[in-house]
Design an enzyme around this catalytic site. Structure first.
Site, PDB file in Angstrom:
ATOM      1  CB  THR A 116      -0.888   0.009   1.263  1.00  0.00           C
ATOM      2  OG1 THR A 116      -1.532   1.278   1.373  1.00  0.00           O
ATOM      3  CG2 THR A 116      -0.083  -0.197   2.535  1.00  0.00           C
ATOM      4  CE1 TYR A 140      -3.915  -2.099   5.206  1.00  0.00           C
ATOM      5  CE2 TYR A 140      -3.293   0.122   4.555  1.00  0.00           C
ATOM      6  CZ  TYR A 140      -3.656  -1.163   4.209  1.00  0.00           C
ATOM      7  OH  TYR A 140      -3.756  -1.514   2.892  1.00  0.00           O
TER       8      TYR A 140
HETATM    9  N1  UFG Z   1     -12.863  11.203   2.290  1.00  0.00           N
HETATM   10  C1  UFG Z   1     -13.809  12.186   2.531  1.00  0.00           C
HETATM   11  N2  UFG Z   1     -15.054  11.789   2.932  1.00  0.00           N
HETATM   12  C2  UFG Z   1     -15.389  10.470   3.096  1.00  0.00           C
HETATM   13  C3  UFG Z   1     -14.423   9.488   2.839  1.00  0.00           C
HETATM   14  C4  UFG Z   1     -13.169   9.888   2.433  1.00  0.00           C
HETATM   15  O1  UFG Z   1     -13.548  13.381   2.423  1.00  0.00           O
HETATM   16  O2  UFG Z   1     -16.535  10.196   3.473  1.00  0.00           O
HETATM   17  C5  UFG Z   1     -11.543  11.624   1.823  1.00  0.00           C
HETATM   18  C6  UFG Z   1     -10.414  11.125   2.709  1.00  0.00           C
HETATM   19  O3  UFG Z   1     -10.191  12.028   3.762  1.00  0.00           O
HETATM   20  C7  UFG Z   1      -9.272  11.047   1.697  1.00  0.00           C
HETATM   21  C8  UFG Z   1      -9.951  10.690   0.373  1.00  0.00           C
HETATM   22  O4  UFG Z   1     -11.319  11.029   0.570  1.00  0.00           O
HETATM   23  O5  UFG Z   1      -8.674  12.289   1.571  1.00  0.00           O
HETATM   24  C9  UFG Z   1      -9.853   9.233   0.022  1.00  0.00           C
HETATM   25  O6  UFG Z   1     -10.260   8.491   1.154  1.00  0.00           O
HETATM   26  P1  UFG Z   1     -10.461   6.905   1.114  1.00  0.00           P
HETATM   27  O7  UFG Z   1     -10.911   6.513   2.493  1.00  0.00           O
HETATM   28  O8  UFG Z   1     -11.325   6.529  -0.038  1.00  0.00           O
HETATM   29  O9  UFG Z   1      -9.030   6.348   0.792  1.00  0.00           O
HETATM   30  P2  UFG Z   1      -7.642   6.606   1.570  1.00  0.00           P
HETATM   31  O10 UFG Z   1      -6.808   7.467   0.667  1.00  0.00           O
HETATM   32  O11 UFG Z   1      -7.816   7.050   2.950  1.00  0.00           O
HETATM   33  O12 UFG Z   1      -7.133   5.103   1.691  1.00  0.00           O
HETATM   34  C10 UFG Z   1      -6.499   4.397   0.662  1.00  0.00           C
HETATM   35  C11 UFG Z   1      -6.732   2.900   0.882  1.00  0.00           C
HETATM   36  C12 UFG Z   1      -6.195   2.482   2.226  1.00  0.00           C
HETATM   37  C13 UFG Z   1      -4.735   2.853   2.282  1.00  0.00           C
HETATM   38  C14 UFG Z   1      -4.509   4.295   1.945  1.00  0.00           C
HETATM   39  C15 UFG Z   1      -3.066   4.544   1.756  1.00  0.00           C
HETATM   40  O13 UFG Z   1      -8.102   2.623   0.813  1.00  0.00           O
HETATM   41  O14 UFG Z   1      -6.347   1.087   2.370  1.00  0.00           O
HETATM   42  O15 UFG Z   1      -5.136   4.654   0.714  1.00  0.00           O
HETATM   43  O16 UFG Z   1      -2.750   5.799   2.161  1.00  0.00           O
HETATM   44  F1  UFG Z   1      -4.259   2.673   3.539  1.00  0.00           F
END
Ligand code: UFG
Length: 325
Positions: A116, A140
Protein backbone atom coordinates in the site's frame (compact mmCIF):
# COMPACT_ATOMS: atom_id res chain seq x y z
CA UNK A 1 -0.38 -23.22 -14.49
CA UNK A 2 -2.26 -22.97 -11.15
CA UNK A 3 -2.34 -19.88 -8.96
CA UNK A 4 -3.53 -19.86 -5.37
CA UNK A 5 -5.34 -16.59 -4.70
CA UNK A 6 -5.62 -16.03 -0.96
CA UNK A 7 -8.44 -13.58 -0.39
CA UNK A 8 -9.88 -14.23 -3.85
CA UNK A 9 -13.43 -13.54 -2.64
CA UNK A 10 -12.64 -9.92 -1.79
CA UNK A 11 -12.69 -6.77 -3.90
CA UNK A 12 -9.29 -6.74 -5.58
CA UNK A 13 -8.69 -10.51 -5.30
CA UNK A 14 -11.88 -11.39 -7.19
CA UNK A 15 -11.03 -9.04 -10.07
CA UNK A 16 -7.58 -10.65 -10.28
CA UNK A 17 -9.19 -14.14 -10.32
CA UNK A 18 -11.43 -13.17 -13.22
CA UNK A 19 -8.51 -11.82 -15.24
CA UNK A 20 -6.26 -14.81 -14.42
CA UNK A 21 -8.97 -17.19 -15.56
CA UNK A 22 -9.60 -15.22 -18.78
CA UNK A 23 -5.87 -15.41 -19.51
CA UNK A 24 -5.81 -19.19 -19.15
CA UNK A 25 -4.59 -19.76 -15.60
CA UNK A 26 -6.20 -22.26 -13.22
CA UNK A 27 -7.34 -20.47 -10.10
CA UNK A 28 -7.71 -21.86 -6.61
CA UNK A 29 -9.22 -19.43 -4.13
CA UNK A 30 -8.42 -19.64 -0.41
CA UNK A 31 -10.70 -17.39 1.63
CA UNK A 32 -12.14 -17.57 5.14
CA UNK A 33 -15.14 -15.48 4.00
CA UNK A 34 -14.73 -13.08 6.93
CA UNK A 35 -14.91 -10.11 4.54
CA UNK A 36 -15.17 -11.72 1.10
CA UNK A 37 -18.23 -13.25 -0.54
CA UNK A 38 -18.42 -16.92 -1.60
CA UNK A 39 -20.31 -15.89 -4.75
CA UNK A 40 -17.21 -13.95 -5.87
CA UNK A 41 -15.33 -17.24 -6.33
CA UNK A 42 -16.67 -17.65 -9.86
CA UNK A 43 -13.38 -18.24 -11.59
CA UNK A 44 -11.76 -20.94 -9.49
CA UNK A 45 -12.49 -23.57 -6.90
CA UNK A 46 -13.06 -22.13 -3.44
CA UNK A 47 -11.20 -23.68 -0.52
CA UNK A 48 -12.70 -22.13 2.58
CA UNK A 49 -9.51 -21.75 4.57
CA UNK A 50 -7.95 -19.17 6.84
CA UNK A 51 -4.37 -18.25 5.96
CA UNK A 52 -3.54 -18.55 9.66
CA UNK A 53 -4.60 -22.21 9.66
CA UNK A 54 -1.44 -24.11 8.74
CA UNK A 55 -3.10 -27.54 8.62
CA UNK A 56 -5.76 -26.25 6.19
CA UNK A 57 -3.09 -24.64 4.01
CA UNK A 58 -1.01 -27.82 3.99
CA UNK A 59 -4.07 -29.68 2.74
CA UNK A 60 -4.62 -27.12 -0.04
CA UNK A 61 -0.97 -27.29 -1.16
CA UNK A 62 -0.99 -31.12 -1.01
CA UNK A 63 -4.17 -31.37 -3.08
CA UNK A 64 -3.15 -28.93 -5.83
CA UNK A 65 0.00 -28.39 -7.85
CA UNK A 66 0.36 -24.67 -7.20
CA UNK A 67 2.89 -22.59 -9.13
CA UNK A 68 2.50 -19.25 -7.36
CA UNK A 69 0.52 -17.52 -4.61
CA UNK A 70 -1.15 -14.12 -4.61
CA UNK A 71 -2.13 -12.72 -1.23
CA UNK A 72 -5.07 -10.33 -0.74
CA UNK A 73 -6.28 -11.23 2.77
CA UNK A 74 -5.50 -8.20 4.84
CA UNK A 75 -7.53 -5.96 7.06
CA UNK A 76 -7.44 -2.50 5.47
CA UNK A 77 -9.04 0.08 7.74
CA UNK A 78 -6.53 2.64 8.97
CA UNK A 79 -8.66 3.89 11.88
CA UNK A 80 -9.49 0.38 13.04
CA UNK A 81 -5.81 -0.55 12.91
CA UNK A 82 -5.04 2.23 15.39
CA UNK A 83 -7.87 1.12 17.70
CA UNK A 84 -7.18 -2.63 17.43
CA UNK A 85 -3.51 -3.13 16.52
CA UNK A 86 -3.48 -6.71 17.82
CA UNK A 87 -6.08 -7.70 15.21
CA UNK A 88 -3.95 -6.12 12.47
CA UNK A 89 -0.54 -7.51 13.47
CA UNK A 90 -2.08 -10.96 13.98
CA UNK A 91 -3.89 -11.12 10.65
CA UNK A 92 -1.72 -9.02 8.37
CA UNK A 93 1.69 -10.11 9.71
CA UNK A 94 1.48 -13.32 11.77
CA UNK A 95 -0.99 -15.03 9.43
CA UNK A 96 1.05 -14.00 6.39
CA UNK A 97 4.02 -15.81 7.99
CA UNK A 98 1.89 -18.94 8.29
CA UNK A 99 1.05 -18.70 4.58
CA UNK A 100 4.68 -18.11 3.60
CA UNK A 101 5.86 -21.04 5.71
CA UNK A 102 3.24 -23.33 4.18
CA UNK A 103 4.43 -22.23 0.73
CA UNK A 104 8.08 -22.86 1.57
CA UNK A 105 7.15 -26.28 2.97
CA UNK A 106 5.31 -27.11 -0.25
CA UNK A 107 8.17 -25.89 -2.44
CA UNK A 108 6.19 -22.94 -3.89
CA UNK A 109 8.57 -20.01 -4.27
CA UNK A 110 6.65 -17.27 -6.10
CA UNK A 111 4.56 -14.74 -4.21
CA UNK A 112 2.67 -11.59 -5.13
CA UNK A 113 1.81 -9.35 -2.19
CA UNK A 114 -0.70 -6.48 -1.89
CA UNK A 115 1.10 -3.62 -0.22
CA UNK A 116 0.00 0.00 0.00
CA UNK A 117 0.91 3.65 -0.38
CA UNK A 118 0.46 3.77 3.39
CA UNK A 119 4.03 2.41 3.75
CA UNK A 120 5.29 5.92 2.87
CA UNK A 121 3.35 7.69 5.63
CA UNK A 122 3.44 11.44 4.98
CA UNK A 123 5.50 11.63 1.80
CA UNK A 124 8.38 14.06 1.55
CA UNK A 125 7.81 14.72 -2.15
CA UNK A 126 5.30 14.08 -4.87
CA UNK A 127 4.97 11.98 -6.95
CA UNK A 128 6.29 9.24 -4.68
CA UNK A 129 8.97 6.84 -5.91
CA UNK A 130 9.63 3.36 -4.56
CA UNK A 131 12.94 4.27 -2.89
CA UNK A 132 11.45 7.24 -1.00
CA UNK A 133 11.47 6.92 2.81
CA UNK A 134 9.07 4.42 4.32
CA UNK A 135 7.63 5.92 7.49
CA UNK A 136 4.14 4.46 7.95
CA UNK A 137 2.08 6.48 10.41
CA UNK A 138 -0.45 3.86 11.45
CA UNK A 139 -0.45 0.15 12.36
CA UNK A 140 -2.06 -0.75 9.01
CA UNK A 141 0.84 0.75 7.05
CA UNK A 142 3.35 -0.77 9.45
CA UNK A 143 1.91 -4.28 8.98
CA UNK A 144 2.36 -3.95 5.22
CA UNK A 145 5.88 -2.61 5.49
CA UNK A 146 6.82 -5.37 7.95
CA UNK A 147 5.66 -8.00 5.47
CA UNK A 148 7.67 -6.32 2.71
CA UNK A 149 10.77 -6.65 4.88
CA UNK A 150 9.92 -10.26 5.75
CA UNK A 151 9.69 -11.02 2.02
CA UNK A 152 13.23 -9.72 1.57
CA UNK A 153 14.53 -11.93 4.37
CA UNK A 154 12.68 -14.99 3.03
CA UNK A 155 14.21 -14.26 -0.36
CA UNK A 156 17.72 -14.20 1.04
CA UNK A 157 17.34 -17.22 3.32
CA UNK A 158 14.88 -19.46 1.47
CA UNK A 159 14.95 -18.30 -2.15
CA UNK A 160 11.44 -16.80 -2.15
CA UNK A 161 10.76 -14.69 -5.26
CA UNK A 162 8.26 -11.97 -4.47
CA UNK A 163 6.65 -8.82 -5.73
CA UNK A 164 5.06 -6.23 -3.46
CA UNK A 165 2.60 -3.93 -5.21
CA UNK A 166 2.02 -0.66 -3.39
CA UNK A 167 -1.50 0.30 -4.41
CA UNK A 168 -2.62 3.88 -4.32
CA UNK A 169 -6.43 4.30 -4.30
CA UNK A 170 -8.01 1.20 -5.81
CA UNK A 171 -11.41 2.03 -7.28
CA UNK A 172 -13.93 1.08 -9.97
CA UNK A 173 -15.56 -2.25 -10.75
CA UNK A 174 -15.83 -5.03 -13.28
CA UNK A 175 -17.42 -3.48 -16.42
CA UNK A 176 -19.60 -6.63 -16.75
CA UNK A 177 -20.93 -5.90 -13.21
CA UNK A 178 -20.18 -9.41 -11.99
CA UNK A 179 -18.09 -8.09 -9.09
CA UNK A 180 -17.35 -4.75 -7.44
CA UNK A 181 -16.44 -2.94 -4.26
CA UNK A 182 -18.59 -3.83 -1.25
CA UNK A 183 -16.82 -3.21 2.02
CA UNK A 184 -18.81 -3.45 5.24
CA UNK A 185 -18.61 -0.89 6.72
CA UNK A 186 -17.78 1.26 3.68
CA UNK A 187 -15.27 4.04 4.36
CA UNK A 188 -13.92 4.70 0.87
CA UNK A 189 -14.74 7.93 -0.88
CA UNK A 190 -16.09 6.82 -4.28
CA UNK A 191 -18.60 4.20 -3.00
CA UNK A 192 -19.78 6.66 -0.35
CA UNK A 193 -20.36 9.41 -2.92
CA UNK A 194 -22.20 6.87 -5.08
CA UNK A 195 -24.42 6.01 -2.10
CA UNK A 196 -25.34 9.69 -1.91
CA UNK A 197 -26.03 9.79 -5.67
CA UNK A 198 -28.31 6.78 -5.22
CA UNK A 199 -30.16 8.56 -2.41
CA UNK A 200 -28.96 6.12 0.26
CA UNK A 201 -27.40 8.97 2.22
CA UNK A 202 -28.31 12.65 2.36
CA UNK A 203 -24.83 14.02 1.80
CA UNK A 204 -21.15 13.22 1.71
CA UNK A 205 -18.70 14.58 4.28
CA UNK A 206 -15.57 16.30 3.01
CA UNK A 207 -12.91 15.57 5.61
CA UNK A 208 -10.93 18.81 5.72
CA UNK A 209 -10.82 21.81 3.39
CA UNK A 210 -7.57 23.35 4.66
CA UNK A 211 -5.04 21.00 3.06
CA UNK A 212 -2.15 22.39 1.02
CA UNK A 213 -3.81 21.56 -2.29
CA UNK A 214 -5.41 23.75 -5.00
CA UNK A 215 -8.97 23.43 -3.60
CA UNK A 216 -8.04 22.64 0.01
CA UNK A 217 -9.19 18.99 -0.10
CA UNK A 218 -6.92 15.93 -0.21
CA UNK A 219 -5.48 14.74 -3.51
CA UNK A 220 -5.42 11.00 -4.18
CA UNK A 221 -4.30 8.83 -7.07
CA UNK A 222 -7.22 6.61 -8.15
CA UNK A 223 -6.41 3.47 -10.13
CA UNK A 224 -8.95 1.06 -11.62
CA UNK A 225 -9.09 -2.38 -10.05
CA UNK A 226 -8.68 -4.01 -13.49
CA UNK A 227 -5.51 -2.00 -14.09
CA UNK A 228 -4.31 -3.37 -10.75
CA UNK A 229 -5.30 -6.89 -11.82
CA UNK A 230 -3.33 -6.48 -15.04
CA UNK A 231 -0.25 -5.46 -13.03
CA UNK A 232 -0.58 -8.63 -10.92
CA UNK A 233 -0.54 -10.85 -13.96
CA UNK A 234 2.41 -8.98 -15.43
CA UNK A 235 4.20 -9.38 -12.08
CA UNK A 236 3.40 -13.08 -11.99
CA UNK A 237 4.71 -13.60 -15.52
CA UNK A 238 7.84 -11.63 -14.70
CA UNK A 239 8.57 -13.95 -11.76
CA UNK A 240 7.72 -17.06 -13.81
CA UNK A 241 10.27 -15.93 -16.38
CA UNK A 242 12.95 -15.68 -13.67
CA UNK A 243 12.61 -12.00 -12.70
CA UNK A 244 14.02 -10.84 -9.38
CA UNK A 245 12.01 -9.85 -6.31
CA UNK A 246 10.93 -6.24 -6.38
CA UNK A 247 8.34 -3.71 -5.28
CA UNK A 248 6.29 -1.38 -7.47
CA UNK A 249 4.00 1.60 -7.00
CA UNK A 250 0.69 1.19 -8.79
CA UNK A 251 -0.99 4.50 -9.49
CA UNK A 252 -1.91 6.74 -12.41
CA UNK A 253 0.47 9.56 -11.55
CA UNK A 254 -2.45 11.98 -11.36
CA UNK A 255 -4.08 13.32 -8.24
CA UNK A 256 -7.77 14.19 -7.90
CA UNK A 257 -9.18 16.15 -4.99
CA UNK A 258 -12.16 15.08 -2.91
CA UNK A 259 -14.17 17.87 -4.55
CA UNK A 260 -13.14 16.69 -8.02
CA UNK A 261 -14.36 13.18 -7.17
CA UNK A 262 -17.71 14.56 -6.01
CA UNK A 263 -17.97 16.62 -9.23
CA UNK A 264 -17.04 13.62 -11.38
CA UNK A 265 -19.72 11.49 -9.72
CA UNK A 266 -22.27 14.25 -10.44
CA UNK A 267 -21.15 14.42 -14.07
CA UNK A 268 -21.13 10.66 -14.66
CA UNK A 269 -24.35 9.81 -12.80
CA UNK A 270 -26.26 12.99 -13.60
CA UNK A 271 -27.06 13.26 -9.89
CA UNK A 272 -25.52 16.14 -7.93
CA UNK A 273 -24.43 15.20 -4.43
CA UNK A 274 -24.71 17.44 -1.38
CA UNK A 275 -21.32 17.90 0.30
CA UNK A 276 -20.84 18.86 3.93
CA UNK A 277 -17.49 20.31 4.99
CA UNK A 278 -16.21 18.76 8.22
CA UNK A 279 -12.88 18.78 10.10
CA UNK A 280 -9.99 16.63 8.93
CA UNK A 281 -9.98 12.86 9.48
CA UNK A 282 -6.90 11.79 11.46
CA UNK A 283 -3.93 10.54 9.49
CA UNK A 284 -4.75 11.82 5.98
CA UNK A 285 -1.69 13.22 4.13
CA UNK A 286 -2.40 16.23 1.84
CA UNK A 287 -1.32 14.49 -1.34
CA UNK A 288 -0.65 10.85 -2.27
CA UNK A 289 0.33 10.47 -5.91
CA UNK A 290 2.44 7.66 -7.36
CA UNK A 291 5.24 7.67 -9.80
CA UNK A 292 4.78 4.29 -11.45
CA UNK A 293 7.64 4.51 -13.97
CA UNK A 294 9.30 1.45 -12.46
CA UNK A 295 6.23 -0.72 -13.14
CA UNK A 296 6.26 0.55 -16.74
CA UNK A 297 10.00 0.02 -17.23
CA UNK A 298 10.13 -3.47 -15.70
CA UNK A 299 6.64 -4.87 -16.30
CA UNK A 300 5.43 -2.74 -19.21
CA UNK A 301 2.47 -1.72 -17.01
CA UNK A 302 0.54 1.47 -17.52
CA UNK A 303 -2.96 2.15 -16.21
CA UNK A 304 -5.36 2.70 -19.11
CA UNK A 305 -8.66 3.42 -17.34
CA UNK A 306 -9.29 7.06 -16.46
CA UNK A 307 -11.34 8.62 -13.67
CA UNK A 308 -14.62 8.96 -15.62
CA UNK A 309 -14.56 5.26 -16.45
CA UNK A 310 -13.54 4.34 -12.90
CA UNK A 311 -16.61 6.16 -11.63
CA UNK A 312 -18.85 4.86 -14.45
CA UNK A 313 -17.96 1.21 -13.81
CA UNK A 314 -18.34 1.67 -10.05
CA UNK A 315 -21.73 3.37 -10.59
CA UNK A 316 -23.04 0.60 -12.86
CA UNK A 317 -22.12 -2.06 -10.34
CA UNK A 318 -23.16 0.01 -7.34
CA UNK A 319 -26.70 0.47 -8.68
CA UNK A 320 -27.07 -3.26 -9.32
CA UNK A 321 -25.56 -4.33 -5.99
CA UNK A 322 -27.34 -1.79 -3.80
CA UNK A 323 -30.64 -2.44 -5.57
CA UNK A 324 -30.26 -6.15 -4.94
CA UNK A 325 -29.73 -5.26 -1.31
N1 UFG B 1 -12.86 11.20 2.29
C1 UFG B 1 -13.81 12.19 2.53
N2 UFG B 1 -15.05 11.79 2.93
C2 UFG B 1 -15.39 10.47 3.10
C3 UFG B 1 -14.42 9.49 2.84
C4 UFG B 1 -13.17 9.89 2.43
O1 UFG B 1 -13.55 13.38 2.42
O2 UFG B 1 -16.54 10.20 3.47
C5 UFG B 1 -11.54 11.62 1.82
C6 UFG B 1 -10.41 11.12 2.71
O3 UFG B 1 -10.19 12.03 3.76
C7 UFG B 1 -9.27 11.05 1.70
C8 UFG B 1 -9.95 10.69 0.37
O4 UFG B 1 -11.32 11.03 0.57
O5 UFG B 1 -8.67 12.29 1.57
C9 UFG B 1 -9.85 9.23 0.02
O6 UFG B 1 -10.26 8.49 1.15
P1 UFG B 1 -10.46 6.91 1.11
O7 UFG B 1 -10.91 6.51 2.49
O8 UFG B 1 -11.33 6.53 -0.04
O9 UFG B 1 -9.03 6.35 0.79
P2 UFG B 1 -7.64 6.61 1.57
O10 UFG B 1 -6.81 7.47 0.67
O11 UFG B 1 -7.82 7.05 2.95
O12 UFG B 1 -7.13 5.10 1.69
C10 UFG B 1 -6.50 4.40 0.66
C11 UFG B 1 -6.73 2.90 0.88
C12 UFG B 1 -6.19 2.48 2.23
C13 UFG B 1 -4.74 2.85 2.28
C14 UFG B 1 -4.51 4.30 1.95
C15 UFG B 1 -3.07 4.54 1.76
O13 UFG B 1 -8.10 2.62 0.81
O14 UFG B 1 -6.35 1.09 2.37
O15 UFG B 1 -5.14 4.65 0.71
O16 UFG B 1 -2.75 5.80 2.16
F1 UFG B 1 -4.26 2.67 3.54
Amino acid sequence: MAILVAGGCGYIGSHVCKMLSKRGYDVIVADNLSHGYAENAKWGRLEQADIGDRAALDRVFAANKIDAVMHFCAYIEVGESAAEPSKYYRNNVANTLVLLDAMMNAGVDKFIFSSTAAVYGVPQRTPIEEDDPKNPINPYGRTKYMVEQILGDYGTAYGLKSIAFRYFNAAGADPDTEIGEAHIPETHLIPLVLDAALGLRDSIKIYGTDYKTPDGTCLRDYVHVNDLADAHIRGLEYLLKGGNSSCFNLGSGRGFSVREIIDTVAKVTGKPVKAEETPRRAGDPDILVAKSAKAFDVLGWKPVIGLDEIVATAWKWHKKYKKAG
